[in-house]
Design an enzyme around this catalytic site. Structure first.
Site, PDB file in Angstrom:
ATOM      1  N   ALA A   1      37.750  37.322  58.086  1.00 30.10           N
ATOM      2  CA  ALA A   1      37.997  38.377  59.075  1.00 30.10           C
ATOM      3  C   ALA A   1      39.466  38.513  59.455  1.00 30.10           C
ATOM      4  CB  ALA A   1      37.161  38.112  60.331  1.00 30.10           C
TER       5      ALA A   1
ATOM      6  N   LYS B   1      48.396  41.106  44.787  1.00 26.55           N
ATOM      7  CA  LYS B   1      47.055  40.913  44.227  1.00 26.55           C
ATOM      8  C   LYS B   1      47.029  39.643  43.390  1.00 26.55           C
ATOM      9  CE  LYS B   1      43.280  43.327  41.932  1.00 26.55           C
ATOM     10  NZ  LYS B   1      42.369  42.954  43.039  1.00 26.55           N
TER      11      LYS B   1
ATOM     12  N   HIS C   1      48.294  47.878  40.793  1.00 25.11           N
ATOM     13  CA  HIS C   1      48.065  47.354  42.137  1.00 25.11           C
ATOM     14  C   HIS C   1      49.364  46.845  42.757  1.00 25.11           C
ATOM     15  CE1 HIS C   1      43.847  47.353  40.823  1.00 25.11           C
ATOM     16  NE2 HIS C   1      43.537  47.300  42.107  1.00 25.11           N
ATOM     17  N   HIS C   2      49.280  46.556  44.028  1.00 24.52           N
ATOM     18  CA  HIS C   2      50.381  45.951  44.780  1.00 24.52           C
ATOM     19  C   HIS C   2      50.656  44.538  44.243  1.00 24.52           C
ATOM     20  CE1 HIS C   2      47.384  43.463  46.877  1.00 24.52           C
ATOM     21  NE2 HIS C   2      46.642  44.566  46.892  1.00 24.52           N
TER      22      HIS C   2
ATOM     23  N   PRO D   1      32.676  44.789  42.834  1.00 31.53           N
ATOM     24  CA  PRO D   1      34.070  44.724  42.401  1.00 31.53           C
ATOM     25  C   PRO D   1      34.951  45.745  43.120  1.00 31.53           C
ATOM     26  CG  PRO D   1      32.618  44.565  40.512  1.00 31.53           C
ATOM     27  CD  PRO D   1      31.761  44.931  41.689  1.00 31.53           C
TER      28      PRO D   1
END
Length: 259
Positions: free
Chosen positions: A20, A148, A144-145, A115
């Site tokens: 979280a 990742k 992606h950034h 996924p």
């Protein structure tokens, strides 16, 4: 005249979010709080004991942690009769087989491993798989950034699996490729017969292109997620649906009517 008794309304899923404190986890907490028919039971970080899930009276677990922790988290949920929705990567075939064996001992429990929670991404992958049988060549690029952790992405692997299966079922051969030497792996990974290329670049979020080529033409199926908000409708859909789908479902497409 007496009133006919009515069945008690079904209790709302009580969701414990694992991970979280992460970027995805924080957005998921907000989404669960805002979603009609869901209740947020607990928010757990990496140092919180899993027993807090049971203590909070959760009925569902949303796992948004890391690949090393996810199998133990899901096993705990299943053993305690809790439904689980999983957005953590790293769930390869061996892990899924082991989970299915565990679920066989708990036939009322449902688990969704997604996924990708973006409905648009799931649809793009399904469209690409439908189209792939009609084209001689297919390759996949995921972007992606740079933070990742895994490459290729879970979404790219899932897309390549769907494409490869669709081409095999249609009797389509491998994409033509005369490459004889590739000492540095420039042709990328090969997943289910599909070349997959991974890009990590500052400024990106999550993007994927499936390139399909035939004589004189090219079809590109591209999806772009610019913000983690793109995943929240899929997260909510998964949490609302998983209890009604016992056993393991791999991919959010399993909850969509895609034919």
């Amino acid at each position: 005249m007496t009133d006919t008794p009515h069945a008690a309304p079904e209790a709302a899923p009580r969701v414990a979010v694992l991970g979280a404190n992460g970027k995805m986890g924080r957005r998921a907490v907000e989404a669960v709080r805002a979603a009609e028919g869901l209740e947020l039971a607990a928010e757990l970080g990496s140092r919180d004991p899993l027993t807090a899930v049971v203590d909070a009276g959760a009925t569902h677990v949303l796992d948004l942690t890391v690949p090393d922790a996810s199998p133990d988290n899901v096993a705990f949920a299943v053993e305690n009769g809790l439904h689980a929705v999983v957005g953590t990567s790293g769930w390869g075939p061996e892990r899924r087989v082991a989970l299915e064996a565990r679920l066989a001992e708990h036939p009322g429990v449902g688990v969704l491993i997604a996924p990708n929670f973006s409905v648009g991404s799931v649809l793009a992958s399904a469209f690409a798989a439908k189209a792939a049988r009609w084209f001689e060549s297919v390759e996949l690029i995921e972007l992606h950034h740079p933070a990742k952790l895994d490459a290729p992405s879970g979404t790219a692997v899932r897309t390549a699996e769907l494409i490869g299966d669709a081409r095999a079922a249609a009797g389509v051969g491998p994409s033509p490729d005369a490459t004889e030497r590739d000492p540095d792996g420039a042709r990328g990974a090969v997943v289910n017969g599909v070349h997959v290329h991974a890009v990590r670049l500052r400024g990106l979020e999550a993007h994927q292109e499936v390139l399909l080529g035939g004589p004189g033409e090219q079809l590109v199926v591209r999806h772009d997620a610019f913000d983690r908000g793109a995943y929240m409708p899929g997260v909510v859909l998964g949490l609302r649906t998983v209890a009604s789908r016992p056993g393991l479902t791999y991919g959010l497409d399993g909850y969509l009517d895609l034919g």
